[in-house]
Write a protein that holds these residues in place. Structure first.
Motif, PDB file in Angstrom:
ATOM      1  N   GLN A   7     -14.352 -26.456  14.979  1.00 48.56           N
ATOM      2  CA  GLN A   7     -13.043 -26.174  14.384  1.00 48.56           C
ATOM      3  C   GLN A   7     -12.550 -24.784  14.763  1.00 48.56           C
ATOM      4  O   GLN A   7     -11.360 -24.568  15.036  1.00 48.56           O
ATOM      5  CB  GLN A   7     -13.133 -26.300  12.868  1.00 48.56           C
ATOM      6  CG  GLN A   7     -11.814 -26.042  12.152  1.00 48.56           C
ATOM      7  CD  GLN A   7     -11.962 -26.139  10.641  1.00 48.56           C
ATOM      8  OE1 GLN A   7     -13.071 -26.157  10.111  1.00 48.56           O
ATOM      9  NE2 GLN A   7     -10.852 -26.206   9.939  1.00 48.56           N
ATOM     10  N   ARG A   8     -13.462 -23.832  14.842  1.00 47.39           N
ATOM     11  CA  ARG A   8     -13.067 -22.458  15.134  1.00 47.39           C
ATOM     12  C   ARG A   8     -12.573 -22.258  16.565  1.00 47.39           C
ATOM     13  O   ARG A   8     -11.946 -21.249  16.862  1.00 47.39           O
ATOM     14  CB  ARG A   8     -14.239 -21.514  14.843  1.00 47.39           C
ATOM     15  CG  ARG A   8     -14.452 -21.310  13.351  1.00 47.39           C
ATOM     16  CD  ARG A   8     -15.552 -20.318  13.081  1.00 47.39           C
ATOM     17  NE  ARG A   8     -15.292 -19.014  13.692  1.00 47.39           N
ATOM     18  CZ  ARG A   8     -16.084 -17.954  13.527  1.00 47.39           C
ATOM     19  NH1 ARG A   8     -17.176 -18.063  12.781  1.00 47.39           N
ATOM     20  NH2 ARG A   8     -15.803 -16.810  14.091  1.00 47.39           N
ATOM     21  N   GLY A  38     -20.161 -24.685  29.032  1.00 54.85           N
ATOM     22  CA  GLY A  38     -19.725 -24.860  27.658  1.00 54.85           C
ATOM     23  C   GLY A  38     -18.926 -23.678  27.144  1.00 54.85           C
ATOM     24  O   GLY A  38     -18.003 -23.836  26.334  1.00 54.85           O
ATOM     25  N   TYR A  39     -19.250 -22.477  27.620  1.00 55.76           N
ATOM     26  CA  TYR A  39     -18.495 -21.297  27.196  1.00 55.76           C
ATOM     27  C   TYR A  39     -17.066 -21.301  27.725  1.00 55.76           C
ATOM     28  O   TYR A  39     -16.208 -20.579  27.210  1.00 55.76           O
ATOM     29  CB  TYR A  39     -19.214 -20.022  27.623  1.00 55.76           C
ATOM     30  CG  TYR A  39     -20.209 -19.522  26.605  1.00 55.76           C
ATOM     31  CD1 TYR A  39     -19.786 -19.057  25.362  1.00 55.76           C
ATOM     32  CD2 TYR A  39     -21.572 -19.527  26.867  1.00 55.76           C
ATOM     33  CE1 TYR A  39     -20.680 -18.597  24.422  1.00 55.76           C
ATOM     34  CE2 TYR A  39     -22.496 -19.065  25.927  1.00 55.76           C
ATOM     35  CZ  TYR A  39     -22.045 -18.603  24.707  1.00 55.76           C
ATOM     36  OH  TYR A  39     -22.936 -18.155  23.765  1.00 55.76           O
ATOM     37  N   VAL A  40     -16.796 -22.105  28.751  1.00 53.66           N
ATOM     38  CA  VAL A  40     -15.415 -22.243  29.210  1.00 53.66           C
ATOM     39  C   VAL A  40     -14.536 -22.780  28.077  1.00 53.66           C
ATOM     40  O   VAL A  40     -13.376 -22.382  27.927  1.00 53.66           O
ATOM     41  CB  VAL A  40     -15.338 -23.167  30.449  1.00 53.66           C
ATOM     42  CG1 VAL A  40     -13.889 -23.497  30.796  1.00 53.66           C
ATOM     43  CG2 VAL A  40     -16.033 -22.510  31.637  1.00 53.66           C
ATOM     44  N   ASN A  41     -15.079 -23.666  27.260  1.00 49.08           N
ATOM     45  CA  ASN A  41     -14.319 -24.199  26.132  1.00 49.08           C
ATOM     46  C   ASN A  41     -13.975 -23.106  25.121  1.00 49.08           C
ATOM     47  O   ASN A  41     -12.905 -23.130  24.514  1.00 49.08           O
ATOM     48  CB  ASN A  41     -15.106 -25.322  25.451  1.00 49.08           C
ATOM     49  CG  ASN A  41     -15.348 -26.493  26.370  1.00 49.08           C
ATOM     50  OD1 ASN A  41     -14.435 -26.982  27.014  1.00 49.08           O
ATOM     51  ND2 ASN A  41     -16.587 -26.947  26.444  1.00 49.08           N
ATOM     52  N   VAL A  42     -14.886 -22.157  24.943  1.00 47.00           N
ATOM     53  CA  VAL A  42     -14.615 -21.024  24.058  1.00 47.00           C
ATOM     54  C   VAL A  42     -13.471 -20.188  24.627  1.00 47.00           C
ATOM     55  O   VAL A  42     -12.553 -19.776  23.904  1.00 47.00           O
ATOM     56  CB  VAL A  42     -15.886 -20.173  23.878  1.00 47.00           C
ATOM     57  CG1 VAL A  42     -15.592 -18.931  23.038  1.00 47.00           C
ATOM     58  CG2 VAL A  42     -17.000 -20.996  23.240  1.00 47.00           C
ATOM     59  N   ILE A  43     -13.509 -19.949  25.929  1.00 51.78           N
ATOM     60  CA  ILE A  43     -12.467 -19.150  26.578  1.00 51.78           C
ATOM     61  C   ILE A  43     -11.116 -19.857  26.524  1.00 51.78           C
ATOM     62  O   ILE A  43     -10.076 -19.233  26.263  1.00 51.78           O
ATOM     63  CB  ILE A  43     -12.883 -18.849  28.030  1.00 51.78           C
ATOM     64  CG1 ILE A  43     -14.107 -17.922  28.039  1.00 51.78           C
ATOM     65  CG2 ILE A  43     -11.733 -18.226  28.817  1.00 51.78           C
ATOM     66  CD1 ILE A  43     -14.766 -17.783  29.392  1.00 51.78           C
ATOM     67  N   GLU A  44     -11.127 -21.165  26.755  1.00 50.58           N
ATOM     68  CA  GLU A  44      -9.876 -21.940  26.772  1.00 50.58           C
ATOM     69  C   GLU A  44      -9.382 -22.295  25.374  1.00 50.58           C
ATOM     70  O   GLU A  44      -8.241 -22.715  25.203  1.00 50.58           O
ATOM     71  CB  GLU A  44     -10.073 -23.221  27.582  1.00 50.58           C
ATOM     72  CG  GLU A  44     -10.307 -23.001  29.067  1.00 50.58           C
ATOM     73  CD  GLU A  44      -9.050 -22.553  29.788  1.00 50.58           C
ATOM     74  OE1 GLU A  44      -7.941 -22.711  29.226  1.00 50.58           O
ATOM     75  OE2 GLU A  44      -9.156 -22.064  30.930  1.00 50.58           O
ATOM     76  N   GLY A  45     -10.222 -22.126  24.372  1.00 52.27           N
ATOM     77  CA  GLY A  45      -9.815 -22.422  23.001  1.00 52.27           C
ATOM     78  C   GLY A  45      -9.693 -23.902  22.711  1.00 52.27           C
ATOM     79  O   GLY A  45      -8.733 -24.341  22.065  1.00 52.27           O
ATOM     80  N   ALA A  97     -12.076 -27.514  21.530  1.00 53.28           N
ATOM     81  CA  ALA A  97     -13.332 -28.048  21.013  1.00 53.28           C
ATOM     82  C   ALA A  97     -13.752 -29.230  21.874  1.00 53.28           C
ATOM     83  O   ALA A  97     -12.937 -30.108  22.165  1.00 53.28           O
ATOM     84  CB  ALA A  97     -13.160 -28.491  19.560  1.00 53.28           C
ATOM     85  N   ALA A  98     -15.013 -29.255  22.283  1.00 48.25           N
ATOM     86  CA  ALA A  98     -15.452 -30.317  23.185  1.00 48.25           C
ATOM     87  C   ALA A  98     -16.966 -30.406  23.182  1.00 48.25           C
ATOM     88  O   ALA A  98     -17.675 -29.443  22.879  1.00 48.25           O
ATOM     89  CB  ALA A  98     -14.938 -30.056  24.604  1.00 48.25           C
ATOM     90  N   PHE A 157     -16.060 -33.088  29.827  1.00 49.18           N
ATOM     91  CA  PHE A 157     -16.224 -32.796  28.406  1.00 49.18           C
ATOM     92  C   PHE A 157     -15.340 -33.721  27.583  1.00 49.18           C
ATOM     93  O   PHE A 157     -14.197 -33.996  27.966  1.00 49.18           O
ATOM     94  CB  PHE A 157     -15.876 -31.340  28.105  1.00 49.18           C
ATOM     95  CG  PHE A 157     -16.934 -30.365  28.511  1.00 49.18           C
ATOM     96  CD1 PHE A 157     -17.883 -29.923  27.607  1.00 49.18           C
ATOM     97  CD2 PHE A 157     -16.996 -29.886  29.814  1.00 49.18           C
ATOM     98  CE1 PHE A 157     -18.863 -29.029  27.974  1.00 49.18           C
ATOM     99  CE2 PHE A 157     -17.972 -28.993  30.206  1.00 49.18           C
ATOM    100  CZ  PHE A 157     -18.915 -28.555  29.286  1.00 49.18           C
ATOM    101  N   ALA A 158     -15.863 -34.197  26.466  1.00 50.77           N
ATOM    102  CA  ALA A 158     -15.089 -35.001  25.520  1.00 50.77           C
ATOM    103  C   ALA A 158     -14.348 -34.056  24.583  1.00 50.77           C
ATOM    104  O   ALA A 158     -14.971 -33.291  23.832  1.00 50.77           O
ATOM    105  CB  ALA A 158     -16.005 -35.922  24.723  1.00 50.77           C
ATOM    106  N   LEU A 159     -13.024 -34.084  24.643  1.00 48.43           N
ATOM    107  CA  LEU A 159     -12.197 -33.178  23.852  1.00 48.43           C
ATOM    108  C   LEU A 159     -12.028 -33.681  22.426  1.00 48.43           C
ATOM    109  O   LEU A 159     -11.823 -34.882  22.194  1.00 48.43           O
ATOM    110  CB  LEU A 159     -10.822 -33.032  24.510  1.00 48.43           C
ATOM    111  CG  LEU A 159     -10.795 -32.420  25.918  1.00 48.43           C
ATOM    112  CD1 LEU A 159      -9.417 -32.606  26.535  1.00 48.43           C
ATOM    113  CD2 LEU A 159     -11.159 -30.938  25.854  1.00 48.43           C
ATOM    114  N   LEU A 160     -12.090 -32.757  21.489  1.00 45.48           N
ATOM    115  CA  LEU A 160     -11.851 -33.068  20.082  1.00 45.48           C
ATOM    116  C   LEU A 160     -10.485 -32.506  19.707  1.00 45.48           C
ATOM    117  O   LEU A 160     -10.287 -31.293  19.735  1.00 45.48           O
ATOM    118  CB  LEU A 160     -12.932 -32.440  19.201  1.00 45.48           C
ATOM    119  CG  LEU A 160     -14.380 -32.764  19.572  1.00 45.48           C
ATOM    120  CD1 LEU A 160     -15.328 -32.037  18.631  1.00 45.48           C
ATOM    121  CD2 LEU A 160     -14.628 -34.260  19.534  1.00 45.48           C
ATOM    122  N   PRO A 161      -9.512 -33.356  19.376  1.00 43.57           N
ATOM    123  CA  PRO A 161      -8.159 -32.859  19.094  1.00 43.57           C
ATOM    124  C   PRO A 161      -8.102 -32.045  17.806  1.00 43.57           C
ATOM    125  O   PRO A 161      -8.935 -32.200  16.902  1.00 43.57           O
ATOM    126  CB  PRO A 161      -7.329 -34.133  18.979  1.00 43.57           C
ATOM    127  CG  PRO A 161      -8.309 -35.185  18.584  1.00 43.57           C
ATOM    128  CD  PRO A 161      -9.607 -34.832  19.247  1.00 43.57           C
TER     129      PRO A 161
END
Length: 223
Positions: free
Chosen positions: A74-75, A147-154, A156-157, A213-217
């Motif tokens: 969520q964050r 996985g840290y790319v998702n943190v950078i891009e903001g 959840a996946a 990556f499976a994106l969580l909306p």
């Protein structure tokens, strides 16, 4: 350099007030593990290590259990982008790159623009064929840095699929740079694509990877 110095300026998604001490302890245990794997020792020394480790494990296990925060995904939609250039840490005891995890790789991840960049040094704990890192460990490092790319891009996946090509032997004892970035983000399919490469310091590629990556909306979290 004191191992604790490497994390004093780290950006932690979840603060750890004992991070410096936990990193020092984890680093010492990593050195112990690498020494045990990489060297012959006498029976008395092994018995002493067994007694010491068993006693310390029992002592530590009496402390309160550390639970994973349930709002991590969520964050991704609530936290600002992480700063550039400083070590980036989700959980301090993250399995592959956590500085406070004694079984982790010596891996430091930073943001550079929209890329996640990790520098890893593999010790004897991760050796498979002589002088080469085990392929599963290489894949794990790719998964962690990507996985840290998702943190950078903001976003959840979760990792959906990961493919690694092993181009040369992953070396022990020398820095390897892993760079990753998002190349596609398809919200209709709820999939993103992240690519990455691993190179030794002279620029020679040793492996590359592509992950889905499976994106969580955002709506999943009521946002």
């Amino acid at each position: 350099m004191d191992p604790g110095d490497a994390v004093t300026d780290a950006h932690l998604i979840y603060p750890d007030p004992q991070l410096v001490r936990r990193h020092r302890a984890a680093s010492a245990l990593r050195r112990l593990s690498a020494a045990m794997v990489g060297h012959e020792v006498d029976d008395d020394t092994l018995d002493q290590v067994t007694e010491w480790a068993a006693g310390r494990a029992a002592e530590l296990a009496r402390g309160p259990r550390i639970e994973r925060a349930e709002d991590y995904q969520q964050r991704r939609y609530l936290d600002p982008p992480p700063p550039e250039g400083v070590p980036l840490v989700a959980f301090s005891d993250r399995p592959i790159s956590g500085p406070a995890n004694p079984s982790a790789v010596d891996l430091v991840v930073r943001r550079q623009g929209r890329e996640s960049v990790g520098v890893a040094v593999f010790d004897r704990r991760f050796e498979s064929s002589p002088g080469r890192v085990h392929g599963g460990i290489t894949a794990s490092v790719f998964d962690d840095v990507m996985g840290y790319v998702n943190v950078i891009e903001g976003v959840a996946a979760y990792t959906y699929e990961l493919t690694v090509r092993y181009l040369a032997g992953m070396p022990l004892g020398e820095p390897v740079e892993v760079r990753a970035r998002m190349t596609e983000c398809d919200w209709e399919r709820r999939r993103s694509t992240v690519t990455a490469e691993a190179r030794v310091m002279d620029g020679t590629p040793v492996a590359d990877a592509v992950a889905s990556f499976a994106l969580l909306p955002r709506q999943r979290f009521g946002l």
